[in-house]
Design a protein around this motif. Structure first.
Motif, mmCIF file in Angstrom:
data_model
loop_
_atom_site.group_PDB
_atom_site.id
_atom_site.type_symbol
_atom_site.label_atom_id
_atom_site.label_comp_id
_atom_site.label_asym_id
_atom_site.label_seq_id
_atom_site.Cartn_x
_atom_site.Cartn_y
_atom_site.Cartn_z
ATOM 1 N N MET A 46 0.846 -1.185 0.000
ATOM 2 C CA MET A 46 0.000 0.000 0.000
ATOM 3 C C MET A 46 0.884 1.239 0.000
ATOM 4 O O MET A 46 1.983 1.233 0.559
ATOM 5 N N ALA A 47 0.390 2.302 -0.620
ATOM 6 C CA ALA A 47 1.101 3.579 -0.613
ATOM 7 C C ALA A 47 0.095 4.699 -0.364
ATOM 8 O O ALA A 47 -1.025 4.660 -0.878
ATOM 9 N N THR A 48 0.480 5.662 0.439
ATOM 10 C CA THR A 48 -0.381 6.817 0.688
ATOM 11 C C THR A 48 -0.020 7.955 -0.270
ATOM 12 O O THR A 48 1.048 7.965 -0.896
ATOM 13 N N ARG A 49 -0.919 8.914 -0.374
ATOM 14 C CA ARG A 49 -0.682 10.079 -1.236
ATOM 15 C C ARG A 49 -1.429 11.264 -0.655
ATOM 16 O O ARG A 49 -2.623 11.194 -0.378
ATOM 17 N N PHE A 50 -0.714 12.375 -0.477
ATOM 18 C CA PHE A 50 -1.299 13.615 0.018
ATOM 19 C C PHE A 50 -1.023 14.708 -1.004
ATOM 20 O O PHE A 50 0.088 14.776 -1.559
#
Length: 448
Positions: free
Chosen positions: A173-177
């Protein structure tokens, strides 16, 4: 955003799908679950225009019957046995594809690194709203800014679960802001628009809202009262890093194995030859810790490695998935991305490696030319290399930015442009495509 993403249940369901496909008559299969979660807030002129939230777990099953393949997709709650049987039935009546297959078992990742792609920070919707408002307010405070096109902030995550019938099982999983704002400067027929943004895997790495807003406002104001310049040949055009990243994307498209196999790339017959100016290097690395486009394994379960795609100007590699590689008689290099019933190659963290001089020194060396901050249209023919795009930016006079310019067209051929690049040293690697400021000699400029 939850600080803990449990993929065990998704892995279990994907594995069960594989077993059901095999029981229904598939010779091989793989199952992918693409997970996404996102929240965003948009504002304009101090008022909230929209608040959006979405969640999805999208399942896709690909089955092989001999050299025939089919793919089906579904949302959570589907009947897995029915889905598997439908996929196999579709495959049996599909045409044969001599190149489609799973990745070779010996190439599958037995283990893969933790690339630190997931930030557990939970950003409340109220914080997203306040950030968007702060960016817009900072931009509107810039003298000369007259209106707002809107501001927004977002937080989300995405990732995948992959299980294959020949031994691979993994997930990440990877987050993105993100933060962005666009404003208008000037009045009446002399209005000009510009923007600024930031996007990161970790919330704490984002530029401050007031900084993003101020940059957007200053960019817009700098474009007020643009002039036209006369048509000229043999003009040096300087691409600012925002535009240069798009240009590097063009290089990536030209060395994509899928384009080469379709014979739609003007570099398709140039492997092992000089395609960029000597001394220039293009790298691609999927394993950068906290890299914007990093991934521990690709859409086939293969861990890619850092590669120098173009070395000292010489083309060394195509971007390859297994099926594309088979078509070209080459092994995959772990650049496959799943899409429907196929896996296509693409770049990861791509970079045109920088030069040795500052952007100010580069512009000074140009003397007279065009500094491009915006490109318009899609006038790039990847089959022939012909390049023609509308542009705006600033005229360079006596080695300095002199006045804003608009309504011009720049043209050349990518084959020539690639051989006439000069690079500054101001590369920023926070995005999936990285490039310094670049100058390209010998372009044609169509103006007044």
């Amino acid at each position: 955003m939850s600080s803990e993403i449990d993929s065990a249940q998704l892995l279990s369901r994907a594995s069960e799908l594989i077993d059901l496909a095999k029981a229904a008559g598939a010779d091989a299969a793989d199952a992918v679950v693409v997970r996404s979660r996102s929240r965003s807030v948009s504002v304009r002129l101090g008022k909230v225009e929209g608040t959006e939230s979405s969640e999805s777990d999208d399942f896709a099953l690909r089955v092989f019957v001999g050299q025939k393949v089919a793919s089906v997709s579904a949302n959570p709650g589907f009947d897995m046995k029915t889905l598997a049987e439908r996929a196999v039935a579709m495959a049996k009546v599909s045409p044969e594809d001599p190149f489609v297959c799973l990745a070779d078992a010996e190439r599958l990742a037995k283990s893969y690194p933790d690339l630190d792609l997931f930030d557990p920070t939970d950003v409340p919707t109220d914080d997203l709203r306040e950030t968007a408002l702060a960016m817009e307010a900072a931009a509107l405070e810039v003298n000369g800014v007259s209106n707002s096109s809107g501001s927004g902030a977002s937080a989300g995550m995405g990732g995948m679960v992959l299980v294959t019938s020949h031994g691979f099982s993994g997930s990440y999983m990877a987050t993105r802001f993100g933060r962005s704002v666009s404003v208008i400067a000037g009045e009446g027929t002399k209005m000009e628009r510009d923007y600024d943004f930031d996007s990161r895997l970790y919330a704490a790495d984002l530029d401050a809202p007031d900084l993003i807003g101020r940059r957007a406002g200053e960019r817009a104001v700098a474009r007020i009262n643009p002039r036209q310049v006369p048509t000229a040949s043999n003009v040096t055009v300087v691409f600012d890093p925002r535009m240069a990243r798009g240009f590097v994307g063009t290089i990536a498209g030209a060395i994509n194995g899928a384009s080469v196999a379709r014979k739609t790339s003007f570099l398709r017959d140039r492997m092992g030859e000089q395609v960029l100016k000597a001394g220039l290097n293009v790298t691609d690395d999927p394993l950068i810790v906290r890299g914007s486009s990093s991934r521990p394994f690709d859409g086939e379960g293969i861990s890619g490695e850092r590669m120098t795609m173009i070395e000292d100007g010489v083309l060394k590699h195509w971007f390859l998935s297994t099926s594309t590689g088979r078509e070209l008689g080459l092994p995959t290099n772990g650049r496959g991305v799943r899409g429907g019933n196929s896996v296509s190659p693409t770049s990861t963290n791509l970079a045109l490696e920088p030069g040795d001089i500052s952007p100010e020194e580069l512009i000074a060396s140009v003397g007279t030319g065009l500094y491009v901050t915006e490109l318009i249209g899609q006038g790039v023919n990847m089959l022939t290399g012909e390049y023609s795009r509308g542009a705006s930016g600033f005229w360079i006079e006596n080695g300095k930015l002199a006045f804003p310019v608009s309504e011009v067209t720049i043209a050349s051929n990518l084959k020539d442009m690639f051989m006439r690049l000069t690079l500054a040293n101001d590369i920023d690697r926070k995005y999936g495509v990285a490039s310094p400021t670049i100058a390209i000699e010998g372009m044609t400029l169509a103006g007044s």
